[in-house]
Design a protein around this motif. Sequence first.
Motif, PDB file in Angstrom:
ATOM      1  N   TYR A  24       0.820  -1.209   0.000  1.00  0.00           N
ATOM      2  CA  TYR A  24       0.000   0.000   0.000  1.00  0.00           C
ATOM      3  C   TYR A  24       0.859   1.265   0.000  1.00  0.00           C
ATOM      4  N   HIS A  28       0.941   4.583  -2.865  1.00  0.00           N
ATOM      5  CA  HIS A  28       0.969   6.026  -2.577  1.00  0.00           C
ATOM      6  C   HIS A  28       2.162   6.698  -3.276  1.00  0.00           C
ATOM      7  N   GLU A  32       2.292   9.556  -6.570  1.00  0.00           N
ATOM      8  CA  GLU A  32       2.953  10.860  -6.509  1.00  0.00           C
ATOM      9  C   GLU A  32       4.216  10.900  -7.372  1.00  0.00           C
ATOM     10  N   SER A  70       6.963  12.267   0.711  1.00  0.00           N
ATOM     11  CA  SER A  70       5.930  11.366   0.212  1.00  0.00           C
ATOM     12  C   SER A  70       5.892  10.072   1.027  1.00  0.00           C
ATOM     13  N   ASN A  73       4.253  10.816   4.370  1.00  0.00           N
ATOM     14  CA  ASN A  73       2.798  10.918   4.239  1.00  0.00           C
ATOM     15  C   ASN A  73       2.165   9.549   4.035  1.00  0.00           C
ATOM     16  N   ALA A  74       2.852   8.663   3.289  1.00  0.00           N
ATOM     17  CA  ALA A  74       2.333   7.311   3.078  1.00  0.00           C
ATOM     18  C   ALA A  74       2.251   6.546   4.391  1.00  0.00           C
ATOM     19  N   LEU A  76       1.760   7.845   7.354  1.00  0.00           N
ATOM     20  CA  LEU A  76       0.611   8.382   8.087  1.00  0.00           C
ATOM     21  C   LEU A  76      -0.699   7.826   7.530  1.00  0.00           C
ATOM     22  N   ASN A  77      -0.836   7.822   6.221  1.00  0.00           N
ATOM     23  CA  ASN A  77      -2.077   7.378   5.588  1.00  0.00           C
ATOM     24  C   ASN A  77      -2.353   5.901   5.835  1.00  0.00           C
ATOM     25  N   GLU A  78      -1.284   5.100   5.961  1.00  0.00           N
ATOM     26  CA  GLU A  78      -1.462   3.659   6.126  1.00  0.00           C
ATOM     27  C   GLU A  78      -1.420   3.229   7.590  1.00  0.00           C
ATOM     28  N   LYS A  81       1.671   5.593  12.312  1.00  0.00           N
ATOM     29  CA  LYS A  81       1.913   6.915  12.906  1.00  0.00           C
ATOM     30  C   LYS A  81       3.179   6.931  13.762  1.00  0.00           C
TER      31      LYS A  81
END
Length: 629
Positions: A24, A28, A32, A70, A73-74, A76-78, A81
């Motif tokens: 995943y 991401h 990008e 990038s 951010n990936a 965080l999104n997945e 954290k």
Amino acid sequence: MEERARSCLLQNRSALEQDIKTSYIMDHLISEEVLSLDDEQKVKSQATQKERAASLLSIILEKDNYAVISFYNALLNEGYKELAALLQDGLPIISTSTNKSSTDGLTAYVQTILCEGGVPQRPVVFVDRPEIVQSIRNALYKLEEYAGWITIYGMAGCGKSVLAAEALRNHRVITDCFPGGVHWVAVGKQDRAGILVKLQNLCSRLNQGSHTYPSPPLNTEEARDRLRFLMARKYPRSLLVLDDVWDSWVLKCFDVQCRVLITSRDKNITEAVTGNNFPVSVQSGLSNDKGLEILARFVNSKVASLPKQAHSIVQECKGSPLIVSLIGALLREFPTRWNYYLNQLQNKQFKRIRKSSSYDYEALDEAMAVSIEVLKEDYKEYYKDLSILAKDVKVPTKVLCILWALDTEEVEDILQVFVNKSLLFCDRNGNSFQYYLHDLQLDFLTEQNRKRLPDLHAKMVRQYQKTYKRQFPSPSDEDCMYWYSFLANHMAKANMDKELYLLMFSMDWIKAKTELMGPAQLINDFVEYRHILDEENSTVRENFQEFLSLKGHLLVQKPFPDIVQLGLCQPDSSEVYRQAKLQAVERAKKGAVYLEWIFLKVEQVRNFWKSLHMMMKFCAVHFRQTTSL
């Protein structure tokens, strides 16, 4: 990629490799345009989750600041954290007014690429020459699709190397034309053994992290073939920079059908090689405005505030960047001496320093003379000692500590004075410093001290002998490469024939140098100093040279073979055998075991077989008689 971001990734690499699942996260990064489909396939080809994570991180480390952001951010999104928090302090700051597609000029990514490739940094006082830099970049873009040669040519001291490095400080040039990286090689005036060492070092650098070639190439042909493979397979679309090339035959050694940029004094240097060539001329003279700008930056002033003498100084320096910088460095320390330095330049006749290629170095002696004149008397003597250094060789601090019999801190303080006055250049290598002279400065010094050169070389040899006595430097010593490369040269130029003879015909020296550098340079030493060694004993020189030639392929093996045992395989009339026998006898007293080959003459062999035949015949007769009884 910024150093802070790279460091943060490396510090937390173990935790990231342990926990993340790549599928995943890669989606991401691909969305990008951070990862390509080839990158994704490379990651997926790994067998385990941890190996896929390690492969992904290796790819990200080779990219720029946007890749780190990038990736953050990936995470965080997945839902990673906690892992994202590990990277937060190292995130690079990127202006919101700039996006990746419009990035131009020097970026953190470019800085990393150039640093890894050994591209020199900007001088402390740097004045841009945009027209020439743009001409070089225009030529670089001509190599975007196809291999070829770019030749930056002009007289010495005109700034060719600085301008070549500046042209590469551009994000678009690197990403569009040379995504495989830049590899800078300082060539200088070299013999064939020196070029082989340059090729060996370059191949070693390109082969880092790989076990494809465990040992260095033994000759230039092998080195060129290896370089061709590495450039084609591991570093496609990369740029090879050959700085300060003097001879056209050198280019043939690097002619591997790749993209090459050359700096040289000779416009026609590439006539010996095939392929497209794009020459770029560098005018030797700075404009008055640029010369004044350099002086202004040295004295921390505005051009409009410079005294009227500044214009005359720029004219007397004939626009040479090197000389303007030397005068500027002096004025930085003595800002009231404008008239003094102008008079020094005006009242001396210009001399012409000629090399075999008949290049003129106008005004060099004037700038050098006034630069050295302000030194304290003892510092002048220290600077004269540098006359014996070789061109394009960076000398570790420890070598000069030995030469001057001073502590490291004292030597660094002395050398920093020279660096501050632009009389010497310094590179940092980890925690140590390496120093070198510009070739024009060295030409000036050797010309000024020509009659003293043998004594200065002898001083270097004597100081070495006091320090190392009967031992040789170990590979862990900071200065070991210098002594193994140049000790014999110092002895030869000091007319220390006896010392050179004892050194070159020493099995311990042969072992130590070949173990560190291979046999090629040693063989070259025997050829180069043949005229000296043969005066003592030409047969001995031939014995050692033949030994290295025949056993050279064994002397690059790991682990390093026992050179005493190899020496015992030589004919007993050889000096190599004699020395090996002496060492074997001594070592045998401590329990060592050696095999000694027996070399028999033809007549001896014939007599041996004849005696053996007679003995067998006697035994057969005796056996029959015994049996009959």
